[in-house]
Design an enzyme around this catalytic site. Structure first.
Site, PDB file in Angstrom:
ATOM      1  N   LYS B  81      30.913  -6.186 -18.351  1.00 48.22           N
ATOM      2  CA  LYS B  81      29.671  -5.436 -18.462  1.00 48.22           C
ATOM      3  C   LYS B  81      29.039  -5.562 -19.843  1.00 48.22           C
ATOM      4  O   LYS B  81      29.729  -5.511 -20.864  1.00 48.22           O
ATOM      5  CB  LYS B  81      29.944  -3.937 -18.223  1.00 48.22           C
ATOM      6  CG  LYS B  81      30.268  -3.582 -16.778  1.00 48.22           C
ATOM      7  CD  LYS B  81      30.447  -2.073 -16.652  1.00 48.22           C
ATOM      8  CE  LYS B  81      31.061  -1.657 -15.328  1.00 48.22           C
ATOM      9  NZ  LYS B  81      30.141  -1.811 -14.190  1.00 48.22           N
ATOM     10  N   GLY B 153      31.886   6.852 -11.340  1.00 49.22           N
ATOM     11  CA  GLY B 153      32.855   7.757 -11.955  1.00 49.22           C
ATOM     12  C   GLY B 153      32.928   9.134 -11.330  1.00 49.22           C
ATOM     13  O   GLY B 153      33.564  10.031 -11.876  1.00 49.22           O
ATOM     14  N   ARG B 165      20.397   3.347   1.586  1.00 44.83           N
ATOM     15  CA  ARG B 165      19.405   3.687   2.620  1.00 44.83           C
ATOM     16  C   ARG B 165      17.999   3.451   2.100  1.00 44.83           C
ATOM     17  O   ARG B 165      17.118   3.015   2.838  1.00 44.83           O
ATOM     18  CB  ARG B 165      19.572   5.135   3.067  1.00 44.83           C
ATOM     19  CG  ARG B 165      20.732   5.348   4.031  1.00 44.83           C
ATOM     20  CD  ARG B 165      20.530   6.638   4.824  1.00 44.83           C
ATOM     21  NE  ARG B 165      21.664   6.936   5.686  1.00 44.83           N
ATOM     22  CZ  ARG B 165      21.821   6.440   6.920  1.00 44.83           C
ATOM     23  NH1 ARG B 165      20.933   5.604   7.430  1.00 44.83           N
ATOM     24  NH2 ARG B 165      22.871   6.778   7.644  1.00 44.83           N
ATOM     25  N   GLY B 214      30.950   5.445  -6.546  1.00 44.75           N
ATOM     26  CA  GLY B 214      31.373   6.593  -5.739  1.00 44.75           C
ATOM     27  C   GLY B 214      32.339   6.263  -4.622  1.00 44.75           C
ATOM     28  O   GLY B 214      32.790   7.157  -3.902  1.00 44.75           O
ATOM     29  N   SER B 236      36.410   3.626 -10.650  1.00 47.18           N
ATOM     30  CA  SER B 236      37.502   4.553 -10.917  1.00 47.18           C
ATOM     31  C   SER B 236      38.344   4.814  -9.673  1.00 47.18           C
ATOM     32  O   SER B 236      39.474   5.283  -9.779  1.00 47.18           O
ATOM     33  CB  SER B 236      36.910   5.874 -11.415  1.00 47.18           C
ATOM     34  OG  SER B 236      35.847   5.621 -12.305  1.00 47.18           O
TER      35      SER B 236
END
Lengths: 190, 294
Positions: B81, B153, B165, B214, B236
């Site tokens: 990153k 996270g 969506r 998520g 994570s």
């Protein structure tokens, strides 16, 4: 004219760019079937082993119990088109369908990925080929035929109805190899 | 003749990652666990998003020594990153020959007006997006892969669903427009007209779309794949869970068999506790990562 095989072309769909192969086969008038389990192999007339990550695909083959059924399909004469990671899957250290050793990421990391025109024996005019972190064939066993090279390295191998290439015809709109596969399938299905 | 670093070659690697799971790792040991579990690539970073959230402070590009260690430990592609707009970090990552650069909102932005001019690089870029317009702006700047941002996270899938969506819905709407309406749509989306035309013609983004932010369970992976993601990033969610190797394998399996609930159920069994999670709605505005970038 579209070629219509009598049986579906299986496309190994554990991971990788299998959807691009499925689209190409359907464009050519074939019927494609995604293969994730041994049951999906029943009744196929040809098989594509697509590009993707060979370690991910190898673990998936193990998890699904696909190694033996894939070897049996190859041994029974099901025509196979293998591209990039698919070529690696066929070598001695993986499914051992072809007596060769593929060198992974042989051309280097992604910054060395490239496209080029390559000539394959038996396929006429040069094909436009896309090489993504591509392998080459480092050792070729007896009875295997190299049909294409880039910079002195073997990037295409043919053994009867099995064609393995280190590049991606499907990313460049190249249809000749898939057309060849469907023709082979049609021949087998008769 | 041999052409390197063409857009086809850059976008081509993302094509090869499809149907796979890209896992955040902070050292060579985690990278090996990820590879052995079936990750199709790893994202090398100093702290996973959950820790960046906890620790606060400025989050930057990782130590090159750590990235090299991971490159030596695994044979799958290694991504890393760079901060939004921090082209010097991206130059360093290119010098390290990482396989993909993630210009990421998870790190603290370096430029609030400009993203990196990604056309200048040989290494391909993946960028986050919350909407179709944002995705097309990044592709216009040279991104060869898009990931929906979600809220990194948190272990909360709600933002990933919202963004997927939004992108999918806008693509479907654009595909219904007449050619004469596309310039107006491009104005409203704040997106390049040629890319809007491409979306209208093909009914999809011109590059591969993954989901990020998520994902904590195999069912989360199945959900976002069914919503149109072509693969998933798990940050994570793996190494902050009770049994990372088992959870990593399970998410890989559920991503392959996302359309088969029995297989997703089998993969979900006995994984131990998921990561400690945060409900996004209860986070303060300044704690949100997805609004970073434009």
């Amino acid at each position: 004219m579209n070629l219509v095989p009598r049986t579906p072309v299986g496309v190994l769909a554990l991971q990788g760019d299998f959807a691009a192969h499925r689209c190409l086969i359907e464009q050519l008038g074939g019927e494609a079937r995604e293969v994730r389990t041994p049951e999906d192999l029943v009744g196929i007339g040809a098989l594509v082993l697509p590009g993707g990550e060979s370690t991910t695909m190898t673990l998936g083959i193990e998890r699904e119990g696909l190694a033996q059924p894939l070897r049996e399909a190859a041994a029974s004469g099901v025509p196979i088109l293998a591209t990039c990671a698919g070529l690696i899957l066929l070598d001695r250290e993986h499914l051992a369908v072809l007596d060769m050793r593929a060198e992974r990421n042989a051309f280097g990391r992604q910054v060395r990925s490239f496209e080029a025109d390559v000539t394959l024996d038996g396929f006429g005019e040069p094909l436009h080929a896309v090489f993504i972190r591509a392998p080459w064939v480092a050792e070729l066993g007896a009875g295997l035929e190299s049909i294409g090279e880039v910079e002195g390295h073997v990037i295409a191998v043919r053994s009867g109805p099995i064609l393995a290439v280190a590049f991606h015809p499907e990313l460049a709109g190249e249809t000749r190899l898939h057309r060849w596969l469907i023709e082979q399938a049609t021949a087998v299905a008769v | 003749m041999r052409d390197e670093a063409t857009f086809r070659v850059k976008a081509g690697l993302a094509e090869m990652l499809k149907g796979g799971v890209i896992m955040d790792v902070v050292d060579a040991g985690q990278a090996r666990v990820a590879e052995e579990a079936g990750a199709c690539a790893v994202m090398a970073l100093e702290r996973v998003p959950a820790d960046i959230r906890r620790d606060g402070g400025v989050a930057r590009m990782s130590d090159p020594a750590m990235i090299r260690g991971i490159q030596q430990a695994v044979s799958i592609p290694v991504m890393a990153k760079a901060r939004i707009g921090h082209f010097a970090e991206a130059q360093v990552l290119e010098a390290l020959e990482v396989d993909y650069i993630d210009e990421s909102e998870v790190l603290t932005p370096a430029d609030e007006s400009n993203h990196i001019d990604k056309w200048l690089f040989k290494v391909p870029f993946v960028c986050g997006a919350t909407s179709l317009g944002e995705a097309l702006r990044r592709i216009g700047e040279g991104a060869a892969m898009i990931r929906s941002k979600g809220e990194a996270g948190t272990g909360d899938i709600v933002e990933a669903v919202r963004h997927l969506r939004a992108i999918g819905g806008e693509i479907r709407r654009i595909a219904t427009l007449e050619p004469g309406e596309l310039a107006g749509a491009a104005k409203d989306l704040r997106a390049p007209l040629d890319l809007v035309r491409s979306v209208a013609r093909d009914g999809r983004l011109p590059v591969v779309l993954f989901c990020a932010g998520g994902i904590a369970t195999p069912a989360d992976a199945s959900l976002v794949m069914q919503l149109g993601a072509e693969g998933v990033f798990v940050g994570s969610g793996i190494f902050k869970s009770e049994d990372p190797a088992a959870r990593a394998r399970a998410i890989v399996e559920a991503t392959t068999h996302f359309a088969d609930p029995e297989r997703v159920a089998a993969a979900s069994e006995g994984l131990g506790a998921a990561m400690a999670s945060l409900e996004t709605r209860k986070l303060a505005e300044e704690q949100l990562l997805a609004p970073r970038g434009w």
